[in-house]
Scaffold this active site. Structure first.
Site, short mmCIF file in Angstrom:
data_model
loop_
_atom_site.label_atom_id
_atom_site.label_comp_id
_atom_site.label_asym_id
_atom_site.label_seq_id
_atom_site.Cartn_x
_atom_site.Cartn_y
_atom_site.Cartn_z
N GLN A 199 0.85 -1.24 -0.11
CA GLN A 199 0.13 0.07 -0.06
C GLN A 199 0.92 1.29 0.02
O GLN A 199 1.28 1.81 1.22
CB GLN A 199 -0.93 -0.15 0.99
CG GLN A 199 -2.14 1.22 1.23
CD GLN A 199 -3.11 0.96 0.39
OE1 GLN A 199 -2.86 0.09 -0.60
NE2 GLN A 199 -4.21 1.60 0.41
N HIS A 236 -1.94 -4.22 0.43
CA HIS A 236 -1.92 -4.43 -0.79
C HIS A 236 -2.36 -3.33 -1.63
O HIS A 236 -3.72 -3.07 -1.17
CB HIS A 236 -2.59 -5.92 -1.15
CG HIS A 236 -2.52 -6.36 -2.37
ND1 HIS A 236 -3.12 -7.52 -2.73
CD2 HIS A 236 -1.72 -6.06 -3.53
CE1 HIS A 236 -2.71 -7.83 -4.02
NE2 HIS A 236 -2.03 -6.95 -4.51
N LEU A 237 -1.85 -2.73 -2.56
CA LEU A 237 -2.34 -1.64 -3.06
C LEU A 237 -3.51 -1.52 -3.53
O LEU A 237 -3.99 -2.25 -4.50
CB LEU A 237 -1.46 -1.23 -4.31
CG LEU A 237 -1.31 0.05 -4.89
CD1 LEU A 237 -1.56 1.23 -3.88
CD2 LEU A 237 -0.35 0.48 -6.11
N HIS A 238 -4.39 -0.63 -3.24
CA HIS A 238 -5.80 -0.73 -3.66
C HIS A 238 -6.43 1.07 -3.24
O HIS A 238 -5.74 1.63 -2.42
CB HIS A 238 -6.44 -1.61 -2.81
CG HIS A 238 -6.61 -1.29 -1.49
ND1 HIS A 238 -5.64 -1.59 -0.28
CD2 HIS A 238 -7.69 -0.89 -0.54
CE1 HIS A 238 -6.05 -1.07 0.61
NE2 HIS A 238 -7.30 -0.55 0.83
N PHE A 239 -7.17 1.17 -4.13
CA PHE A 239 -8.09 2.48 -3.78
C PHE A 239 -9.40 2.15 -3.72
O PHE A 239 -9.94 0.98 -4.05
CB PHE A 239 -8.25 3.45 -5.16
CG PHE A 239 -6.69 3.81 -5.51
CD1 PHE A 239 -6.42 5.35 -5.13
CD2 PHE A 239 -6.04 3.21 -6.17
CE1 PHE A 239 -5.12 5.78 -5.47
CE2 PHE A 239 -4.57 3.72 -6.59
CZ PHE A 239 -4.24 4.97 -6.05
#
Length: 434
Positions: A199, A236-239
């Protein structure tokens, strides 16, 4: 000293069990290698317009908005998952009200978000942490929770493949449901899902989020981002994104212009709002705007400053909000009265949409209570100006353009399928490939 807080984690997937780290391939139709082979999902290819010199450029602000096909696709797929019973509760049944007062804070009573989970310990003093595949991440969600793939197209048309293969090697961007929605159409945008990025904002991923906002072309559809230390709980990369059919209070707040950059991007400060923050808007292209905001985010990350981001006005206006609530909480500096509400002030709360878990808090909601909560989130004026100095130094020192072409282009053909062209009505044609 390591700073930690205890909070109840939000369940975003039906496969997010406390023992998820111990699970392996499983026959439960996940996105890992055990289940992904041969999987297919809808694929939406957004338009990258060409610049005058023939290179790729972002969609310019004075262009007509794209056809509302993405809006219809997202909501249609989301409602289909709701009919299938994939959500933990019916968010449309949650009580919502606008709190009387000058700011119009929005309160929602959402008791279902908090049920049957015990508090978990989270580290809040480190914004950048390595990805840990043993913990829950979005490769462990069920394929039925993924709505569609979201990629950049090669040609001038908007393209839609209703049943496209998942190109694992090129790690697609995907849009998934949040099974604990805050509002109607609550989804997660997960860039390059199989790269398992932690993230942290990068230029490529932030531009993707702006493209999604621009493609939706709906002022009531906003995207948000929470860093670690600012109430992101999944590394964990998220928008996140959802629809709210009223203005956020932060969107109506007064602003004071700070400067206009050479790229045409105007930067302002919030005025008379409980949380201090910067607003970025304008620019010659969406790419200019994206570059400056992502560079500012990268600066905050590298300086270990937790922050939240709200992407509003179809990607034309972005709020950058450094915060310190979790740090204060870990240090015992937040009152018991505020802690008892169990409100975690992340991007939506800071923007003025406050999710309350107890009926007594909802019934007693007032502008004064909302202000007191959000004021604890904000940096002091002195610290805010110190952070601004770091940001402006970073922006002035990063004048190079991003490698926008790293955004994977959609393939011209889909192997193993016969494609039939259909036109989707609207102000701009969208080619549907079947």
């Amino acid at each position: 000293m390591m700073l930690k807080i205890k909070r109840v984690p939000t369940i975003v997937s039906n496969f997010q069990a406390e023992d998820a780290g111990a699970r392996s391939g499983c026959g439960r139709n996940c996105l890992k290698s055990c289940c992904i082979q041969g999987a297919r999902l809808p694929l939406y290819a957004f338009k990258k317009e060409k610049s005058a010199d023939g290179g790729n450029a972002a969609v310019e602000h004075d262009k007509e908005p794209p056809v509302e096909f993405l809006d219809s696709l997202l909501l249609g797929e989301w409602e289909e998952r709701m009919q299938r019973g994939l959500f933990r509760y019916d968010v449309t049944a949650c009580e919502t009200k606008v709190i009387p007062g000058d700011y119009g804070f929005v309160a929602q009573l959402n008791e279902g978000r908090h049920l049957k989970k015990r508090p978990t310990e989270f580290r809040v003093d480190k914004v950048l942490q390595p990805f840990d595949g043993n913990k829950f991440n979005f490769t462990k969600v069920g394929q039925e929770e993924i709505l569609f793939q979201f990629e950049a197209g090669e040609d001038g048309d908007l393209l839609f493949f209703p049943n496209a293969p998942i190109d694992v090697d090129n790690s697609p961007n995907v849009v998934a449901i949040n099974v604990s929605p805050i509002e109607y159409g609550h989804v997660l945008l997960i860039p390059r899902i199989f790269e398992c990025l932690p993230q942290r904002i990068d230029r490529q991923s932030f531009l993707l989020a702006l493209y999604m906002a621009a493609e939706a072309a709906n002022p009531y559809f906003r995207l948000g981002y929470n860093s670690l230390g600012a109430f992101a709980t999944i590394n964990h990369l998220h928008f996140q994104a959802y629809y709210l059919a009223v203005p956020f209070p932060i969107e109506k707040a007064l602003t004071k212009k700070v400067t206009t950059l050479e790229s045409g991007v105007k930067i302002s400060e919030l005025v008379n709002y409980p949380v201090r923050g910067l607003i970025f808007e304008g620019g010659n292209t969406l790419l200019d705007l994206s570059n400056n905001v992502s560079d500012a985010c990268i600066c905050l990350q590298e300086n270990n400053i937790p922050y939240n981001v709200l992407i509003a006005d179809s990607g034309k206006r972005i709020f950058l909000l450094p915060q310190c609530y979790a740090e204060k909480q870990a240090l015992g500096e937040v009152s018991a009265e505020l802690l008892d509400t169990q409100v975690n002030p992340a991007v939506w709360e800071i923007s003025g949409h406050i999710v309350l878990k107890r009926k007594e808090d909802f019934e007693g909601a007032s502008e004064g209570n909302a202000w007191r909560l959000l004021a604890e989130v904000s940096l002091s004026e002195e610290r805010f100006q110190e952070v601004n100095a770091l940001i402006f130094e970073a922006i002035s020192g990063n004048s190079t353009l991003p490698d926008e072409d790293k955004i994977a282009d959609v393939p011209k053909t889909v192997k193993g399928s016969t494609l039939r062209l259909t036109m989707v009505g609207g102000t701009q044609e969208c080619v549907v490939l079947q």
